[in-house]
Design a protein around this motif. Structure first.
Motif, mmCIF file in Angstrom:
data_model
loop_
_atom_site.group_PDB
_atom_site.id
_atom_site.type_symbol
_atom_site.label_atom_id
_atom_site.label_comp_id
_atom_site.label_asym_id
_atom_site.label_seq_id
_atom_site.Cartn_x
_atom_site.Cartn_y
_atom_site.Cartn_z
ATOM 1 N N TYR A 118 0.844 -1.192 0.000
ATOM 2 C CA TYR A 118 0.000 0.000 0.000
ATOM 3 C C TYR A 118 0.883 1.248 0.000
ATOM 4 O O TYR A 118 1.711 1.428 0.879
ATOM 5 N N VAL A 119 0.709 2.081 -1.007
ATOM 6 C CA VAL A 119 1.506 3.298 -1.128
ATOM 7 C C VAL A 119 0.553 4.464 -1.390
ATOM 8 O O VAL A 119 0.156 4.706 -2.527
ATOM 9 N N PRO A 120 0.187 5.208 -0.335
ATOM 10 C CA PRO A 120 -0.753 6.305 -0.529
ATOM 11 C C PRO A 120 -0.149 7.515 -1.249
ATOM 12 O O PRO A 120 -0.883 8.333 -1.783
ATOM 13 N N ALA A 121 1.182 7.620 -1.255
ATOM 14 C CA ALA A 121 1.871 8.711 -1.958
ATOM 15 C C ALA A 121 1.351 10.076 -1.530
ATOM 16 O O ALA A 121 0.974 10.907 -2.354
ATOM 17 N N SER A 122 1.368 10.307 -0.211
ATOM 18 C CA SER A 122 0.887 11.588 0.322
ATOM 19 C C SER A 122 1.919 12.696 0.210
ATOM 20 O O SER A 122 1.589 13.867 0.393
ATOM 21 N N GLY A 123 3.162 12.332 -0.059
ATOM 22 C CA GLY A 123 4.226 13.325 -0.079
ATOM 23 C C GLY A 123 4.856 13.522 1.290
ATOM 24 O O GLY A 123 5.714 14.376 1.474
ATOM 25 N N ASP A 124 4.411 12.721 2.277
ATOM 26 C CA ASP A 124 4.924 12.812 3.641
ATOM 27 C C ASP A 124 5.051 11.378 4.160
ATOM 28 O O ASP A 124 4.051 10.689 4.344
ATOM 29 N N ALA A 125 6.282 10.954 4.406
ATOM 30 C CA ALA A 125 6.523 9.561 4.796
ATOM 31 C C ALA A 125 5.797 9.175 6.081
ATOM 32 O O ALA A 125 5.283 8.058 6.198
ATOM 33 N N ALA A 126 5.727 10.086 7.048
ATOM 34 C CA ALA A 126 5.037 9.770 8.308
ATOM 35 C C ALA A 126 3.542 9.579 8.071
ATOM 36 O O ALA A 126 2.937 8.660 8.628
ATOM 37 N N ILE A 127 2.953 10.416 7.251
ATOM 38 C CA ILE A 127 1.527 10.263 6.934
ATOM 39 C C ILE A 127 1.305 8.944 6.201
ATOM 40 O O ILE A 127 0.360 8.208 6.501
ATOM 41 N N ASP A 128 2.190 8.610 5.261
ATOM 42 C CA ASP A 128 2.060 7.336 4.546
ATOM 43 C C ASP A 128 2.089 6.158 5.518
ATOM 44 O O ASP A 128 1.296 5.226 5.387
ATOM 45 N N HIS A 134 1.261 6.176 8.708
ATOM 46 C CA HIS A 134 0.010 6.182 9.467
ATOM 47 C C HIS A 134 -1.137 5.595 8.640
ATOM 48 O O HIS A 134 -1.922 4.798 9.144
ATOM 49 N N LEU A 135 -1.246 6.004 7.388
ATOM 50 C CA LEU A 135 -2.347 5.523 6.557
ATOM 51 C C LEU A 135 -2.262 4.016 6.347
ATOM 52 O O LEU A 135 -3.287 3.325 6.394
ATOM 53 N N ALA A 136 -1.059 3.491 6.149
ATOM 54 C CA ALA A 136 -0.902 2.039 6.013
ATOM 55 C C ALA A 136 -1.283 1.341 7.320
ATOM 56 O O ALA A 136 -1.952 0.295 7.306
ATOM 57 N N ASP A 137 -0.904 1.924 8.444
ATOM 58 C CA ASP A 137 -1.237 1.334 9.745
ATOM 59 C C ASP A 137 -2.742 1.412 10.013
ATOM 60 O O ASP A 137 -3.315 0.499 10.606
ATOM 61 N N ILE A 138 -3.378 2.475 9.563
ATOM 62 C CA ILE A 138 -4.834 2.594 9.712
ATOM 63 C C ILE A 138 -5.523 1.448 8.973
ATOM 64 O O ILE A 138 -6.532 0.909 9.444
ATOM 65 N N ASP A 182 -5.361 4.774 21.628
ATOM 66 C CA ASP A 182 -4.294 4.289 22.510
ATOM 67 C C ASP A 182 -3.383 3.336 21.727
ATOM 68 O O ASP A 182 -3.036 2.252 22.176
ATOM 69 N N ARG A 183 -3.025 3.789 20.542
ATOM 70 C CA ARG A 183 -2.212 2.997 19.608
ATOM 71 C C ARG A 183 -0.897 3.742 19.366
ATOM 72 O O ARG A 183 -0.913 4.940 19.088
ATOM 73 N N PRO A 184 0.219 3.065 19.444
ATOM 74 C CA PRO A 184 1.484 3.749 19.175
ATOM 75 C C PRO A 184 1.582 4.144 17.688
ATOM 76 O O PRO A 184 1.093 3.428 16.814
ATOM 77 N N ALA A 185 2.192 5.274 17.458
ATOM 78 C CA ALA A 185 2.382 5.728 16.079
ATOM 79 C C ALA A 185 3.337 4.777 15.362
ATOM 80 O O ALA A 185 4.296 4.288 15.963
ATOM 81 N N PRO A 186 3.093 4.509 14.091
ATOM 82 C CA PRO A 186 4.003 3.644 13.354
ATOM 83 C C PRO A 186 5.346 4.343 13.158
ATOM 84 O O PRO A 186 5.395 5.561 12.970
ATOM 85 N N VAL A 187 6.402 3.576 13.215
ATOM 86 C CA VAL A 187 7.739 4.150 13.051
ATOM 87 C C VAL A 187 8.362 3.648 11.763
ATOM 88 O O VAL A 187 7.996 2.578 11.259
ATOM 89 N N ALA A 188 9.301 4.422 11.264
ATOM 90 C CA ALA A 188 9.982 4.049 10.022
ATOM 91 C C ALA A 188 10.828 2.808 10.269
ATOM 92 O O ALA A 188 11.435 2.662 11.331
ATOM 93 N N GLU A 189 10.836 1.926 9.283
ATOM 94 C CA GLU A 189 11.682 0.735 9.378
ATOM 95 C C GLU A 189 13.120 1.140 9.111
ATOM 96 O O GLU A 189 13.383 2.022 8.316
ATOM 97 N N LYS A 190 14.023 0.473 9.802
ATOM 98 C CA LYS A 190 15.452 0.806 9.623
ATOM 99 C C LYS A 190 16.101 -0.118 8.660
ATOM 100 O O LYS A 190 15.745 -1.176 8.395
#
Length: 137
Positions: free
Chosen positions: A13-23, A25-29, A129-137
């Protein structure tokens, strides 16, 4: 371009929002809503002024993911339009992903509107009460 997502292909899933953090979040949603569809619909109805029945109907559409529903309705609220108007805009043309749609709505990545979108996502995650998704390293 965003694609429907299942637990097996969440990374596709690639929403292509132009903001990696938003992307992220949207995938996690998408994941959250697949497990808790009623809670997702409640969130959209209660905090994003979208009738629950509309959200539930959108959840049944094969071309729409929960992340896309969230983005459409949160973005609509931020730019002062009904969710249906942003849904129509996305449906009309989403070749450049959410970044292009947001740009047509005068809410480009990096703008005050996008900062408000990030704040809306953070508030939603606090309510869940869900942790924000973090970038994979």
């Amino acid at each position: 371009m965003a694609w429907p997502v299942s637990a097996q292909d969440a990374d596709a899933y690639v929403p292509a929002s132009g903001d990696a953090a938003i992307d992220r979040h949207l995938a996690d949603i998408n994941e959250y809503a697949s497990r808790y569809p009623a809670a997702f619909a409640d969130e959209m109805g209660r905090y994003y002024a979208v009738p629950r029945a509309y959200v539930e109907a959108m959840q049944q559409q094969p071309d729409w993911t929960a992340g896309d529903i969230f983005m459409a309705c949160a973005l609509a609220q931020i730019v002062g339009q009904p969710c249906r108007a942003v849904v129509r805009e996305w449906s009309r043309d989403h070749e450049g992903g959410w970044k292009a749609v947001a740009g047509r709505l005068q809410a480009e990545p990096g703008s005050a509107q996008y900062r408000r979108l990030r704040s809306a996502l953070e508030a939603t995650y606090r309510r869940w009460d869900r942790p924000a998704p973090v970038a994979e390293k």
